[in-house]
Design an enzyme around this catalytic site. Sequence first.
Site, PDB file in Angstrom:
ATOM      1  N   ASP A 170      39.630  46.086  34.452  1.00 19.05           N
ATOM      2  CA  ASP A 170      40.565  45.542  33.461  1.00 19.05           C
ATOM      3  C   ASP A 170      40.394  44.028  33.482  1.00 19.05           C
ATOM      4  O   ASP A 170      41.338  43.278  33.732  1.00 19.05           O
ATOM      5  CB  ASP A 170      41.997  45.944  33.800  1.00 19.05           C
ATOM      6  CG  ASP A 170      42.986  45.580  32.684  1.00 19.05           C
ATOM      7  OD1 ASP A 170      42.536  45.230  31.572  1.00 19.05           O
ATOM      8  OD2 ASP A 170      44.201  45.648  32.930  1.00 19.05           O
ATOM      9  N   ASN A 175      44.446  38.768  34.621  1.00 17.23           N
ATOM     10  CA  ASN A 175      44.156  39.435  35.882  1.00 17.23           C
ATOM     11  C   ASN A 175      43.218  38.658  36.792  1.00 17.23           C
ATOM     12  O   ASN A 175      42.656  39.217  37.737  1.00 17.23           O
ATOM     13  CB  ASN A 175      43.566  40.823  35.607  1.00 17.23           C
ATOM     14  CG  ASN A 175      44.583  41.746  34.972  1.00 17.23           C
ATOM     15  OD1 ASN A 175      45.784  41.535  35.103  1.00 17.23           O
ATOM     16  ND2 ASN A 175      44.099  42.759  34.274  1.00 17.23           N
ATOM     17  N   ASP A 188      45.567  43.169  39.889  1.00 19.40           N
ATOM     18  CA  ASP A 188      45.653  44.356  39.016  1.00 19.40           C
ATOM     19  C   ASP A 188      44.335  45.119  39.011  1.00 19.40           C
ATOM     20  O   ASP A 188      43.680  45.266  37.980  1.00 19.40           O
ATOM     21  CB  ASP A 188      46.059  43.949  37.599  1.00 19.40           C
ATOM     22  CG  ASP A 188      47.497  43.468  37.533  1.00 19.40           C
ATOM     23  OD1 ASP A 188      48.261  43.771  38.466  1.00 19.40           O
ATOM     24  OD2 ASP A 188      47.850  42.781  36.570  1.00 19.40           O
TER      25      ASP A 188
END
Length: 249
Positions: A170, A175, A188
């Site tokens: 992701d 992040n 994350d």
Amino acid sequence: MKRTKISFDLAQLPRAIRAHCSNAAIYDSSCSEGAKTLLVQGTNITGSAYLKISAKGSLERECHMTRFLNGHQVAPEVVAYETDAEHDYLLMEAVAGEDGVSGVHLENPTLLAIAFGEHLRMLHSLPVDNCPYTHRTAEMIGAVKDKNSQLPFITQLQKVAVDDVIIHGDYCLPNIMMDHYAFTGFIDLGHGGIGDRHYDLYWGMWTLNYNLKTDRYHDVFLNAYGSADVDRERLVHFARLVALTEGSS
């Protein structure tokens, strides 16, 4: 990151988690409907920590990937991971710096795109030994294969995809943590594992377009990553896979 001080009943937490949060100041830092994220500051916490609370079983992968990448000093330390009948609880040390969508990083989009590409290259250069999750492309394909009729495309992707690097899963600007573009950590990591680099590259291009409102920094990002290792055809394939994955969720 959003930080709103709240009153929080620690009695609802598992004892092992509660022990680390006693007398701490609690701030709501949630950014999605699927999970509650709390910033914990104060007694029994070294510096600050983040507590994620989500559905049972949903944070196990993030826990394992974070621990794995913490071993390479590119992710936070997991303080505690607990589960009960309904929820997972993941407590992690806070990473220094600000995320990629903080004002200080958005001020210079060129430097941001360069740093974003260089830091992804660093992640993809880590050894894959002992990574807890392998064959991420196969997992992604499996998630949509039975729900779509795009079998010729999926067959082609299976032929060209190469699961040979540690991917974030992701790779978006919120992040990654940086200090004035200098890398401090990835967060994350619940979709990470050994996969094809082009999945992260696709999301890197997507987030630059989404957060900067333009695609003019795509080549800056790819050049900083290393354009010699970018296969444009595979980027297209993974864009289609993402479209199928989003459509099947």
